[in-house]
Design an enzyme around this catalytic site. Structure first.
Site, PDB file in Angstrom:
ATOM      1  N   ARG A  50       0.816  -1.274  -0.014  1.00 55.19           N
ATOM      2  CA  ARG A  50      -0.075   0.018   0.027  1.00 55.19           C
ATOM      3  C   ARG A  50       0.860   1.202   0.121  1.00 55.19           C
ATOM      4  NH1 ARG A  50      -4.891  -0.560   4.146  1.00 55.19           N
ATOM      5  NH2 ARG A  50      -5.338   1.459   3.300  1.00 55.19           N
ATOM      6  N   HIS A  96      -7.968  -3.706  -6.905  1.00 58.57           N
ATOM      7  CA  HIS A  96      -7.455  -3.166  -5.847  1.00 58.57           C
ATOM      8  C   HIS A  96      -8.739  -2.999  -4.978  1.00 58.57           C
ATOM      9  CE1 HIS A  96      -4.631  -0.813  -3.549  1.00 58.57           C
ATOM     10  NE2 HIS A  96      -5.593   0.215  -3.087  1.00 58.57           N
ATOM     11  N   TYR A 139     -18.045  13.994 -11.305  1.00 53.66           N
ATOM     12  CA  TYR A 139     -18.176  14.833 -12.313  1.00 53.66           C
ATOM     13  C   TYR A 139     -16.619  15.078 -12.921  1.00 53.66           C
ATOM     14  CZ  TYR A 139     -21.593  16.359  -8.796  1.00 53.66           C
ATOM     15  OH  TYR A 139     -23.007  16.360  -8.210  1.00 53.66           O
TER      16      TYR A 139
END
Length: 806
Positions: A50, A96, A139
């Site tokens: 990670r 993931h 968006y």
């Protein structure tokens, strides 16, 4: 609940002493042992999967998976942008299995130009700034950038190892081919368990030179000084200045991978007005936003911790880039403020480098030489594996072409064999035996199209075979020569420099060459202030101060009169009330002095007003409550006891759209307020009927206005004032305030004249309304018939208050 479980549960509740076994076997484990083993597994997962980047491609797993997912989705630089939510969903579902917020945050970082010198994702939409977060993923849109394609290039040529995904449905690369030295160029940051990494970005051109030096100078390997000659230090996308520490921070970082440097903003003094200078900031330390700097400076100004600074504003835009203007107090030199600005604000930051990367899956702290070496080793391995793959493909194709040429040379026999065979399997076997072909060659002969029988098509096959022979020879030479492989790596790196190379943006400064700024005593930043004076405001917006004492004739300009004045000490603070409903503080000593032909300076220059507002009056902190009257008839009273705290302007009334403050005055609770409208109506009411409100309030209605009427004058009255009204036709009418009926607020007022529109109105004591006109009808300047002493200052400066020269 299952019957057996319910029975056991009831037995335990009803009879706690009953021994009930809930498990087949209970193994006692010490808490410390279980915690250590579980925590170790968790920490290793965070470190390796990670937070820490791989030394080969410089990417964390989530970043690598985002790029690989976008490649498989076909979101490439030559195609349209796609919704970021689609990328996040595909990455989370296939590769993931973590939160979508974390994946989107990593995607945004890959696209932000201020976060990395070379972005790997091409953004479309609001991807945030240093001060504001990005828009939601539904968006924004994105696609792979050209640099990302260089990271992913040749991934389908067996250049890197693949491993199964978390669910086993597909595979993912352990690392990317990484033609771009991403780890050195873009840097990274991450927090794991028990360790963290913070790597600075560098200039691609300088990184290429450092890699070339490490690759070509192997015995002995390059020294630290030689590496620093070609790569002197980090290069941040925000520019600024990187100052080496006295202990040699850059050398320590290059050698050990750990150290710190100071980052300073680039500032330059600018001249704003005749008496005021400022500081222009054009570059900031890495990841410091302009709004953060401006807010910090203004907060320190309010707290009185930055003497000598008046205001700070963010004037950045997309056309001119970053620009912060720090406005100094009059007659203060900007260089004297640098020490406190660097010490107290984010204009100077410390960047701590900690180069922790995964080397063969092990967290390792590495210096510049090792970073270059890991990139070189990875690229050499990629070149070798790519060459082997291409060599195998070329040999396979050459083998097929040899079979096709053999078939064309014996086409009659081939046709006879095919026509005499019962099926394709028999034909393949007979071709293999007759022409000494392999199974693959025979299969391609059977699949050969009839157009290949033409002479032109045969020549194409022969030419392709000859090209493949040359290619195979070249690939075999490349595999057999370490020097050729290194040349390929350097050549490809030079192509990247040509495509993505940029000039250095961060200036590297040695410790001994860095400018030194020392603390300036507060008394040097604050002009000496002592002695009484009078501060005046004229109708043309000129503010000036004059010492009390001596005989002085009025020196007003043509068509200019005094509208307000206050008597104060040079060490005091004066407040300007503007038509925008703001109160702006300024020290009296900062106001230009009236001397010779100079009558002071413009109020906008002294108080820093904006273009759309005008200064209405001057007041002193601690005076009677300030009454504000707007053109729309709204009245508000506000306390001025803390208005002088700090230099920033304070909004004291919340105005309605298209409304403005028309008049402002201080009056005690025993006074009355008089409002006059443009239609000749006047209202007289006790001022105590208006309660004192906080700065954020909108006030109350003082007078009802009809048919487009508006307030044109307002003042406080104590008994002997008069209202002078000048009509639009030039007529003048004077009405004592006592002749106006006293009513409460929120009334329509009393009509004072015949209802003719008024050009202006003045409310002032009759004794102070003087005008002298000579025989030719021209206005004359009224001489001051007495010395301007301290006790008479108010009387002296209100001669002809508000009276125009007609």
């Amino acid at each position: 609940m299952p019957q057996r479980s319910k029975t056991l549960f009831d037995a335990e509740i009803n009879n706690p002493d009953t021994d009930v076994d809930f498990a087949r076997e209970i193994v006692p484990v010490p808490v410390d042992e279980e915690m250590s083993e579980s925590f170790l597994a968790y920490s290793l997962s965070v470190i390796t999967s990670r937070a820490i980047p791989d030394a080969r491609d410089g990417l964390k797993p989530v970043q690598r998976r985002i790029l690989y997912s976008m490649l498989n989705m076909g979101i490439r630089p030559d195609g349209p942008h796609r919704k970021s939510a689609r990328v996040v969903g595909d990455t989370m579902g296939k590769y993931h299995p973590h939160g979508d917020a974390a994946i989107y945050d990593a995607l945004v970082r890959l696209a932000q130009e201020f976060a990395r010198p070379i972005a790997l994702i091409d953004p479309h939409g609001n991807f945030g700034t240093l001060d504001d977060p990005p828009a939601a993923p539904r968006y924004t849109e994105c696609r792979l950038a050209d640099a990302a394609m260089e990271m992913l290039a040749e991934i389908d040529e067996d250049t890197v190892d693949h491993r199964p995904t978390y669910d086993g449905d597909s595979t993912e690369p352990e690392c990317l081919p990484g033609r771009l030295p991403n780890l050195l160029v873009n840097g990274t940051t991450g927090i794991a368990v028990g360790m963290a990494t913070n790597m600075a970005p560098h200039n691609l051109r300088e990184v290429a030179e450092a890699i070339r030096l490490v690759m070509t100078k192997r015995r002995p390997k390059p020294t630290i000084d030689q590496l620093l000659d070609v790569l002197p230090g980090p290069d941040f996308p925000s520019g600024g200045m990187a100052i080496d520490s006295e202990e040699g921070g850059l050398r320590q970082i290059c050698e050990s991978g750990r150290g710190s440097i100071r980052l300073q903003a680039k500032m330059a003094p600018v001249k704003l007005t005749r008496s005021r200078k400022g500081i222009e900031v054009t570059e900031l330390p890495f990841m410091v936003g302009p709004e953060k700097v401006v807010k910090r400076i203004n907060d320190l100004i309010v707290d009185g911790k930055l003497p000598g600074i008046h205001d700070a504003r963010n004037l950045s835009d997309r056309h001119h880039g970053l620009r912060i203007l720090i406005e100094c107090e009059p007659h203060v030199e900007p260089e004297k403020l640098y020490y406190d600005l660097f010490r107290l604000t984010p204009l100077e930051e410390t960047f701590a480098v900690n180069n922790v990367v995964l080397v063969n899956g092990v967290p390792t702290t590495v210096g510049l030489y090792d970073l270059c070496r890991h990139y070189i080793d990875h690229r050499l391995n990629v070149v070798v594996r790519r060459t082997r793959y291409r060599l195998g493909r070329a040999r396979d194709r050459h083998h097929i072409l040899e079979g096709l040429i053999t078939a064309l040379d014996n086409i009659d026999e081939v046709v006879a064999i095919i026509r005499g065979s019962d099926d394709a399997a028999e034909a393949r076997e007979r071709l293999q035996d007759a022409l000494d072909l392999t199974e693959v060659q025979a299969a391609h002969i059977l699949d050969m199209q009839l157009r290949r029988l033409t002479a032109l098509e045969k020549q194409k096959i022969i030419d392709e075979r000859d090209e493949l022979i040359a290619l195979i020879d070249e690939l075999e030479k490349l595999l057999g020569s370490d020097q050729r492989q290194r040349t390929v790596v350097l050549k490809e790196l030079d192509e990247l420099v040509e495509q993505f190379g940029q000039d250095r943006r961060t200036e590297i400064v040695a410790h001994q060459d860095a400018p030194v700024y020392e603390a300036t005593p507060v008394e040097e930043l604050t002009p000496k202030a002592e002695g009484p004076c009078v501060v005046t405001l004229s109708t043309t917006g000129v503010v000036g101060r004059a010492s009390v004492g001596g005989r002085r004739r009025s020196q007003f300009g043509r068509h200019d009169l005094l509208t307000a004045s206050v008597e104060a000490d040079l060490g005091d603070t004066v407040l300007a009330v503007t038509s925008a409903g703001r109160v702006i503080a300024s020290s009296v000593s900062a106001i230009p002095e009236v001397s010779g032909r100079s009558r002071g300076a413009g109020a906008s220059e002294v108080f820093g007003t904006i273009r759309s507002e005008a200064v209405l009056t001057l007041v002193l902190p601690g005076s009677d409550p300030l009454a504000l009257v707007t053109a729309g008839g709204t009245v508000k009273r506000v306390d001025l006891s803390d208005a002088d705290k700090g230099r920033a302007a304070k909004q004291v009334i919340k105005l309605k759209p298209n409304d403005k403050v028309e008049a402002a005055f201080c009056a005690p609770d025993t006074a009355e307020m008089v409002l006059v409208s443009a239609h000749g109506r006047a209202l007289r009411a006790p001022i105590e009927s208006i309660s004192v409100q906080g700065r954020g309030a909108s006030g109350v209605r003082g007078m009802k206005l009809k048919n487009g009427d508006r307030i044109i004058a307002a003042a406080g009255a104590v008994g002997d004032e008069a209202v002078i009204m000048v009509g639009a036709n030039g007529s003048v009418d004077i009405t004592p305030v006592t002749d106006i009926p006293a009513t409460g607020r929120d009334g329509v007022g009393t009509q004072l004249d015949g209802g003719e529109p008024l050009a202006m109105a003045v409310i002032a004591p009759a004794a102070d309304l003087l005008a002298e006109v000579d025989d030719n009808g021209k206005p004359a300047k009224a001489p001051v018939p007495f010395p301007l002493e301290s006790g008479d200052a108010d009387h002296a400066v209100v001669l002809s208050v508000g009276m125009p020269r007609w």
